[in-house]
Scaffold this active site. Structure first.
Site, PDB file in Angstrom:
ATOM      1  N   PRO A 269       0.785  -1.251   0.000  1.00 39.27           N
ATOM      2  CA  PRO A 269       0.000   0.000   0.000  1.00 39.27           C
ATOM      3  C   PRO A 269       0.808   1.287   0.000  1.00 39.27           C
ATOM      4  CG  PRO A 269       0.084  -0.882   2.201  1.00 39.27           C
ATOM      5  CD  PRO A 269       0.808  -1.886   1.339  1.00 39.27           C
ATOM      6  N   GLY A 270       2.151   1.202   0.032  1.00 37.07           N
ATOM      7  CA  GLY A 270       2.914   2.400  -0.255  1.00 37.07           C
ATOM      8  C   GLY A 270       3.724   3.021   0.857  1.00 37.07           C
ATOM      9  N   LYS A 272       6.750   2.261   1.946  1.00 42.17           N
ATOM     10  CA  LYS A 272       8.138   2.441   1.504  1.00 42.17           C
ATOM     11  C   LYS A 272       8.198   3.419   0.323  1.00 42.17           C
ATOM     12  CE  LYS A 272       9.123  -2.231   3.080  1.00 42.17           C
ATOM     13  NZ  LYS A 272       7.719  -2.431   3.501  1.00 42.17           N
ATOM     14  N   ASP A 287       3.089  -2.461  -8.951  1.00 46.75           N
ATOM     15  CA  ASP A 287       2.342  -3.475  -8.212  1.00 46.75           C
ATOM     16  C   ASP A 287       1.410  -4.199  -9.175  1.00 46.75           C
ATOM     17  OD1 ASP A 287       1.878  -4.036  -5.037  1.00 46.75           O
ATOM     18  OD2 ASP A 287       0.085  -4.529  -6.194  1.00 46.75           O
ATOM     19  N   ASP A 313       2.620  -7.160 -13.497  1.00 44.29           N
ATOM     20  CA  ASP A 313       3.289  -8.279 -12.840  1.00 44.29           C
ATOM     21  C   ASP A 313       4.781  -8.017 -12.978  1.00 44.29           C
ATOM     22  OD1 ASP A 313       4.524 -10.695 -12.166  1.00 44.29           O
ATOM     23  OD2 ASP A 313       2.912 -11.909 -13.009  1.00 44.29           O
ATOM     24  N   ASP A 329      10.172  -5.351  -2.308  1.00 45.22           N
ATOM     25  CA  ASP A 329       9.453  -5.887  -1.140  1.00 45.22           C
ATOM     26  C   ASP A 329       8.637  -7.065  -1.657  1.00 45.22           C
ATOM     27  OD1 ASP A 329       8.195  -6.359   1.221  1.00 45.22           O
ATOM     28  OD2 ASP A 329       7.223  -4.413   1.387  1.00 45.22           O
ATOM     29  N   CYS A 382       8.545  -9.545   4.733  1.00 41.78           N
ATOM     30  CA  CYS A 382       8.023  -9.530   6.108  1.00 41.78           C
ATOM     31  C   CYS A 382       7.785 -10.966   6.565  1.00 41.78           C
ATOM     32  CB  CYS A 382       6.754  -8.695   6.211  1.00 41.78           C
ATOM     33  SG  CYS A 382       5.430  -9.183   5.082  1.00 41.78           S
TER      34      CYS A 382
END
Length: 455
Positions: A269-270, A272, A287, A313, A329, A382
């Site tokens: 969702p932004g 970084k 994204d 993609d 990420d 993460c």
């Protein structure tokens, strides 16, 4: 060996209309429905909360209560299942509606939330009575819960919460990677809810004072009071955004990005993306999800930050020109976010890590041609799983020998969090690590990052 939680995957039957308007009934029904869909159908909790019409129709305070009940039921799912084993003479058969889910919701309230037993028991019995398939078991629901109320201390004695509430495959992975003691500390950290961390554009100390928080990590602000985020000072003005202290570290590893072209791959969702843009980079956010990019764009608009977004993609993405720096990420199992997403242990399996590791490998290999010679690539996930972190980074350097090299991280770059830097120079944050000096500053998301330079 921890016992697997009871399963009862059949959907609820029709409800008797006379119970549907009882105070508190709609909350418990929504909680049981959503809990059942998460654990039996392996559906992400956030998606179920958005999709469940009954939950959406609840008042704001009732939605908060339903979330709290579901969260407690998920965090303590193994314990609750063990308690039911101790209370039941035999397993509850399938095709019984939401009986198992109703019991889990009630026990979560009785043992882990500040809700009177009588309310939890009464509403559970009402729910069972109102469900066509569960109705024959309303006496069982009543008897089990009343016995728990009477024999609470005996029934809950000697529960090994750390192992019970963690699926075997995850606990074994953590023990292998971090040792028995640290694996236990990770599991214990997951029993509590995560705090609210903010990344601020400037003056962390000033914002910590204004919002009654503490500066943690490398300049994040951790709040100690609760309330709607949108009501906090600075939200409307776009002075900060919500981002875990650990999640705010990888972007810092790119150093001074003022005037540089930067790609944030798998950006939504932004958080970084905002860090890089606020630091003066010319950011392209990529994204696969157009809907998630819309959310990113809305966040950037509130923050007053300008970025370029690309819906694609990343495995098929080709930039027009190589970037100065890249932040990847990558999609991962998200086992580092269990404090915030207690559904993760119950919807993910070992094979998910294997499948995602393949995607991570492909994305890493593609980034080499996207960055200029001398440019930096930061890879992060993460995840607590070494297959998605340390092993992935080492294999990347080996595959791309002569093209990229590891640039070790110095603890000074991340606010002096020495416990979060490995001997190889990787970033490895654990949920049991301290992010600051105050007692409430213990805990952050599990995060891995590695930094590479293209030759």
């Amino acid at each position: 060996m921890n016992k697997r939680p009871h399963t009862n995957p059949k959907p609820s039957g029709e409800l008797a209309p006379e119970t549907s308007h009882k105070p508190g009934f709609a909350v418990r029904k929504a909680a049981a429905d959503i809990l059942g869909n998460v654990v039996h159908k392996r559906r992400p909790l956030d998606g179920e909360l958005e999709a469940h019409s009954g939950f959406r129709q609840l008042a704001a305070n009732d939605r908060a209560l339903a979330r709290a009940i579901i969260g407690a039921a998920l965090r303590h799912r193994g314990e609750i299942s063990e308690i039911l084993d101790r209370l039941l003479d035999r397993s509850i058969p399938e095709k019984t509606g939401r009986v198992v889910d109703i019991l889990h919701v009630a026990i979560a309230q009785m043992l882990f939330l500040d809700i009177p037993d009588r309310a939890a028991v009464s509403l559970a019995v009402d729910h069972a009575a109102a469900d066509r398939r569960a109705r024959p078991y309303k006496g069982l629901v009543n008897g089990v819960l009343r016995r728990l109320g009477r024999e609470r201390d005996e029934v809950t004695a000697d529960l090994e919460a750390d192992s019970l509430n963690t699926p075997d495959w995850l606990l074994e992975n953590w023990r292998s990677a971090y040792g028995e003691e640290t694996a236990g500390a990770i599991a214990r950290a997951h029993q509590g809810e995560a705090g609210l961390d903010l990344t601020v554009k400037s003056d962390p100390e000033g914002w910590a004072k204004k919002l009654e928080g503490e500066v943690v990590g490398a300049g994040s602000v951790r709040l100690t009071r609760k309330g709607p985020v949108e009501a906090l000072e600075g939200f409307e003005a776009g002075e900060w955004w919500v981002q875990d202290a650990a999640a705010a570290l990888p972007a810092r590893l790119l150093g001074d990005v003022r005037g540089l072209t930067a790609a944030d791959i798998c950006a939504a969702p932004g958080g970084k993306t905002a860090q890089l843009a606020a630091a003066g980079a010319e950011v392209t956010a990529v994204d696969i999800s157009r809907n998630r990019l819309k959310r990113l764009e809305a966040n950037m608009a509130r923050l007053g930050l300008s970025v370029t977004t690309v819906a694609a993609d990343a495995r098929a993405f080709e930039p027009q020109e190589p970037f100065d720096v890249i932040l990847l990420d990558a999609p991962c199992s998200a086992t580092g976010t269990i404090r915030r997403h207690p559904d993760v242990p119950w919807i993910k399996q070992a094979y998910d890590v294997e499948k995602l590791s393949e995607i991570q490998r492909d994305l890493l290999d593609r980034t080499v041609s996207w960055v200029k010679p001398g440019g930096l690539i930061v890879y992060c996930t993460c995840s607590l799983e070494p297959q998605e972190g340390e092993a992935q980074a080492a294999a990347f350097v080996e595959r791309q020998s002569g093209k990229v090299g590891l640039v070790p991280i110095d603890p000074k770059e991340i606010g002096g969090l020495g416990d979060c830097v490995t001997k190889e120079g990787y970033l490895r944050c654990l949920p049991c690590h301290k992010a600051g000096t105050a007692a409430e500053s213990t805990g952050m998301d599990g995060f891995f990052a590695a930094r590479f330079r293209r030759f």
